[in-house]
Scaffold this motif. Structure first.
Motif, PDB file in Angstrom:
ATOM      1  N   GLU A  59      59.165  35.080  37.266  1.00 34.13           N
ATOM      2  CA  GLU A  59      57.965  35.498  37.980  1.00 34.13           C
ATOM      3  C   GLU A  59      56.856  35.682  36.966  1.00 34.13           C
ATOM      4  O   GLU A  59      57.101  35.888  35.781  1.00 34.13           O
ATOM      5  N   ILE A  60      55.648  35.575  37.462  1.00 32.28           N
ATOM      6  CA  ILE A  60      54.485  35.858  36.621  1.00 32.28           C
ATOM      7  C   ILE A  60      53.524  36.673  37.470  1.00 32.28           C
ATOM      8  O   ILE A  60      53.265  36.337  38.615  1.00 32.28           O
ATOM      9  N   SER A  61      53.080  37.760  36.889  1.00 33.76           N
ATOM     10  CA  SER A  61      52.161  38.631  37.615  1.00 33.76           C
ATOM     11  C   SER A  61      50.883  38.787  36.808  1.00 33.76           C
ATOM     12  O   SER A  61      50.847  38.520  35.599  1.00 33.76           O
ATOM     13  N   LEU A  62      49.866  39.232  37.479  1.00 31.28           N
ATOM     14  CA  LEU A  62      48.602  39.493  36.797  1.00 31.28           C
ATOM     15  C   LEU A  62      48.812  40.539  35.705  1.00 31.28           C
ATOM     16  O   LEU A  62      48.268  40.423  34.613  1.00 31.28           O
ATOM     17  N   ARG A  63      49.632  41.527  35.974  1.00 25.17           N
ATOM     18  CA  ARG A  63      49.931  42.560  34.966  1.00 25.17           C
ATOM     19  C   ARG A  63      50.569  41.950  33.711  1.00 25.17           C
ATOM     20  O   ARG A  63      50.206  42.293  32.588  1.00 25.17           O
ATOM     21  N   LEU A  64      51.521  41.035  33.900  1.00 27.01           N
ATOM     22  CA  LEU A  64      52.154  40.373  32.751  1.00 27.01           C
ATOM     23  C   LEU A  64      51.140  39.534  31.972  1.00 27.01           C
ATOM     24  O   LEU A  64      51.178  39.491  30.738  1.00 27.01           O
ATOM     25  N   LEU A  65      50.246  38.877  32.689  1.00 26.61           N
ATOM     26  CA  LEU A  65      49.228  38.067  32.022  1.00 26.61           C
ATOM     27  C   LEU A  65      48.264  38.945  31.225  1.00 26.61           C
ATOM     28  O   LEU A  65      47.879  38.586  30.105  1.00 26.61           O
ATOM     29  N   ILE A  66      47.893  40.083  31.767  1.00 27.60           N
ATOM     30  CA  ILE A  66      47.029  41.013  31.034  1.00 27.60           C
ATOM     31  C   ILE A  66      47.738  41.481  29.766  1.00 27.60           C
ATOM     32  O   ILE A  66      47.156  41.478  28.674  1.00 27.60           O
ATOM     33  N   ASP A  67      48.999  41.867  29.901  1.00 26.24           N
ATOM     34  CA  ASP A  67      49.777  42.319  28.733  1.00 26.24           C
ATOM     35  C   ASP A  67      49.850  41.232  27.665  1.00 26.24           C
ATOM     36  O   ASP A  67      49.703  41.502  26.473  1.00 26.24           O
ATOM     37  N   GLU A  68      50.080  40.003  28.087  1.00 27.88           N
ATOM     38  CA  GLU A  68      50.189  38.892  27.131  1.00 27.88           C
ATOM     39  C   GLU A  68      48.860  38.632  26.441  1.00 27.88           C
ATOM     40  O   GLU A  68      48.818  38.380  25.236  1.00 27.88           O
ATOM     41  N   PHE A  69      47.767  38.706  27.184  1.00 27.65           N
ATOM     42  CA  PHE A  69      46.457  38.500  26.575  1.00 27.65           C
ATOM     43  C   PHE A  69      46.162  39.591  25.546  1.00 27.65           C
ATOM     44  O   PHE A  69      45.692  39.315  24.442  1.00 27.65           O
ATOM     45  N   LEU A  70      46.440  40.833  25.911  1.00 24.83           N
ATOM     46  CA  LEU A  70      46.209  41.946  24.972  1.00 24.83           C
ATOM     47  C   LEU A  70      47.089  41.806  23.725  1.00 24.83           C
ATOM     48  O   LEU A  70      46.654  42.080  22.613  1.00 24.83           O
ATOM     49  N   ARG A  71      48.332  41.358  23.914  1.00 25.92           N
ATOM     50  CA  ARG A  71      49.226  41.126  22.767  1.00 25.92           C
ATOM     51  C   ARG A  71      48.670  40.030  21.866  1.00 25.92           C
ATOM     52  O   ARG A  71      48.650  40.154  20.643  1.00 25.92           O
ATOM     53  N   LEU A  72      48.183  38.983  22.480  1.00 25.17           N
ATOM     54  CA  LEU A  72      47.636  37.859  21.732  1.00 25.17           C
ATOM     55  C   LEU A  72      46.423  38.278  20.913  1.00 25.17           C
ATOM     56  O   LEU A  72      46.277  37.886  19.751  1.00 25.17           O
ATOM     57  N   ILE A  73      45.565  39.082  21.495  1.00 20.57           N
ATOM     58  CA  ILE A  73      44.381  39.566  20.763  1.00 20.57           C
ATOM     59  C   ILE A  73      44.799  40.461  19.604  1.00 20.57           C
ATOM     60  O   ILE A  73      44.279  40.349  18.501  1.00 20.57           O
ATOM     61  N   LYS A  74      45.761  41.318  19.850  1.00 20.92           N
ATOM     62  CA  LYS A  74      46.220  42.242  18.807  1.00 20.92           C
ATOM     63  C   LYS A  74      46.882  41.491  17.652  1.00 20.92           C
ATOM     64  O   LYS A  74      46.599  41.751  16.492  1.00 20.92           O
ATOM     65  N   VAL A  75      47.766  40.550  17.981  1.00 21.23           N
ATOM     66  CA  VAL A  75      48.461  39.755  16.968  1.00 21.23           C
ATOM     67  C   VAL A  75      47.474  38.915  16.181  1.00 21.23           C
ATOM     68  O   VAL A  75      47.587  38.773  14.968  1.00 21.23           O
ATOM     69  N   GLY A  76      46.487  38.351  16.875  1.00 22.85           N
ATOM     70  CA  GLY A  76      45.502  37.509  16.213  1.00 22.85           C
ATOM     71  C   GLY A  76      44.445  38.300  15.463  1.00 22.85           C
ATOM     72  O   GLY A  76      43.595  37.718  14.785  1.00 22.85           O
ATOM     73  N   GLY A  77      44.476  39.609  15.592  1.00 22.10           N
ATOM     74  CA  GLY A  77      43.508  40.445  14.896  1.00 22.10           C
ATOM     75  C   GLY A  77      42.091  40.291  15.404  1.00 22.10           C
ATOM     76  O   GLY A  77      41.127  40.531  14.687  1.00 22.10           O
ATOM     77  N   VAL A  78      41.947  39.884  16.653  1.00 17.34           N
ATOM     78  CA  VAL A  78      40.621  39.670  17.227  1.00 17.34           C
ATOM     79  C   VAL A  78      40.034  41.015  17.656  1.00 17.34           C
ATOM     80  O   VAL A  78      40.688  41.790  18.340  1.00 17.34           O
ATOM     81  N   GLN A  79      38.838  41.288  17.233  1.00 15.17           N
ATOM     82  CA  GLN A  79      38.126  42.489  17.667  1.00 15.17           C
ATOM     83  C   GLN A  79      37.118  42.068  18.725  1.00 15.17           C
ATOM     84  O   GLN A  79      36.256  41.240  18.467  1.00 15.17           O
ATOM     85  N   TRP A  80      37.243  42.607  19.912  1.00 10.10           N
ATOM     86  CA  TRP A  80      36.361  42.223  20.995  1.00 10.10           C
ATOM     87  C   TRP A  80      35.499  43.411  21.353  1.00 10.10           C
ATOM     88  O   TRP A  80      35.977  44.447  21.776  1.00 10.10           O
ATOM     89  N   THR A  81      34.206  43.261  21.191  1.00 10.11           N
ATOM     90  CA  THR A  81      33.254  44.294  21.556  1.00 10.11           C
ATOM     91  C   THR A  81      32.497  43.815  22.780  1.00 10.11           C
ATOM     92  O   THR A  81      31.922  42.727  22.770  1.00 10.11           O
ATOM     93  N   GLN A  82      32.525  44.618  23.826  1.00 10.39           N
ATOM     94  CA  GLN A  82      31.813  44.237  25.035  1.00 10.39           C
ATOM     95  C   GLN A  82      30.321  44.380  24.808  1.00 10.39           C
ATOM     96  O   GLN A  82      29.862  45.338  24.202  1.00 10.39           O
ATOM     97  N   HIS A  83      29.574  43.425  25.299  1.00 10.16           N
ATOM     98  CA  HIS A  83      28.120  43.479  25.186  1.00 10.16           C
ATOM     99  C   HIS A  83      27.590  44.584  26.075  1.00 10.16           C
ATOM    100  O   HIS A  83      28.034  44.760  27.203  1.00 10.16           O
ATOM    101  N   GLY A  84      26.660  45.360  25.556  1.00  6.37           N
ATOM    102  CA  GLY A  84      26.073  46.446  26.331  1.00  6.37           C
ATOM    103  C   GLY A  84      26.897  47.706  26.288  1.00  6.37           C
ATOM    104  O   GLY A  84      26.593  48.670  26.976  1.00  6.37           O
ATOM    105  N   SER A  85      27.937  47.712  25.476  1.00  8.31           N
ATOM    106  CA  SER A  85      28.783  48.895  25.376  1.00  8.31           C
ATOM    107  C   SER A  85      28.763  49.400  23.955  1.00  8.31           C
ATOM    108  O   SER A  85      28.677  48.635  23.005  1.00  8.31           O
ATOM    109  N   SER A  86      28.826  50.689  23.791  1.00  7.52           N
ATOM    110  CA  SER A  86      28.793  51.264  22.451  1.00  7.52           C
ATOM    111  C   SER A  86      30.179  51.424  21.866  1.00  7.52           C
ATOM    112  O   SER A  86      30.334  51.715  20.687  1.00  7.52           O
ATOM    113  N   SER A  87      31.215  51.212  22.697  1.00  6.64           N
ATOM    114  CA  SER A  87      32.567  51.383  22.175  1.00  6.64           C
ATOM    115  C   SER A  87      33.301  50.057  22.143  1.00  6.64           C
ATOM    116  O   SER A  87      33.135  49.225  23.019  1.00  6.64           O
TER     117      SER A  87
END
Length: 174
Positions: free
Chosen positions: A143-171
Motif C-alpha cells: 500500500e502507499i498512503s499520502l502519509r508514507l509519501l510525506i515521510d519519504e519526502f522528509l527523509r529524502l530531504i534530511k538525508v540529502g541535507g537540503v535546507q528548505w526555507t519557505q518564502h514569506g516565513s521567518s522560520s
C-alpha cells in the motif's frame, strides 16, 4: 536547480515497490473474517484491506474507518436510495457478519512498478489518500498512503541535507 528541486525530482521518480512498507505490517483480513476482527483493527488503523485468502492475497475490497458508522448503526438510519441500497445491508443489525458483507469493492489500485509521481497524480485525481499496490493478477503487494509519501519526502530531504526555507516565513521548514 535548487536542492529542493533535485530532491523532488528524485522523489517523483522513486518506484513504489522501493518505499512501500512490508506487507506483514499492513491491516489485512479475509472475506470470511468476522466483523469483530475488522473492528479491532480499525481501532488503530484508518482502513483494512480484504483479500480472498492469505495464500493468493487476491484483493477483494477495503473497509475504511468511516465505514464503521454504517456497520454499527441500525439499518433504518440509512436511507435506501438507488445506488445506496447495499449500505442498508452493511449494518450488523441488517445481517452483516463478515468482512465481505461490509467491504467496499471499488478500490483504487496502482501497479507496484509505478512511481511516486504516478501515485500522487492518481491520489489527487480520485481524491483518495491511500492506494492498494497490486500486480497484474490483482494480488495485494502493498500500500502507499499520502502519509508514507510525506515521510519519504522528509527523509529524502534530511538525508540529502537540503535546507528548505519557505518564502514569506521567518522560520526554516523542518
Amino acid at each position: 536547480m535548487t536542492g529542493v528541486e533535485k530532491a523532488l525530482q528524485t522523489f517523483y521518480s522513486m518506484k513504489l515497490s522501493d518505499i512501500m512498507p512490508p506487507i506483514i505490517s499492513m491491516p489485512i483480513v479475509t472475506l470470511d473474517s468476522p466483523i469483530v476482527n475488522v473492528l479491532k483493527l480499525l481501532r488503530t488503523r484508518h482502513h483494512v484491506w480484504v483479500v480472498s485468502d492469505r495464500e493468493s492475497m487476491k484483493l477483494e475490497g477495503v473497509i475504511r474507518y468511516l465505514d464503521v458508522m454504517c456497520i454499527l448503526l441500525p439499518p433504518e438510519t440509512t436511507k435506501a436510495r438507488l445506488g445506496n441500497i447495499s449500505a442498508v445491508f452493511k449494518s450488523i443489525l441488517g445481517g452483516a457478519e463478515k468482512a465481505a458483507d461490509v467491504m467496499e469493492r471499488n478500490i483504487m489500485t496502482i501497479d507496484e512498478e509505478s512511481t511516486v509521481l504516478d501515485a500522487l497524480t492518481k491520489m489527487r485525481r480520485y481524491k483518495v489518500q491511500i492506494l492498494a499496490i497490486v500486480d497484474e493478477n490483482n494480488t495485494l503487494k502493498g500500500e502507499i498512503s499520502l502519509r508514507l509519501l510525506i515521510d519519504e519526502f522528509l527523509r529524502l530531504i534530511k538525508v540529502g541535507g537540503v535546507q528548505w526555507t519557505q518564502h514569506g516565513s521567518s522560520s526554516p521548514w523542518e
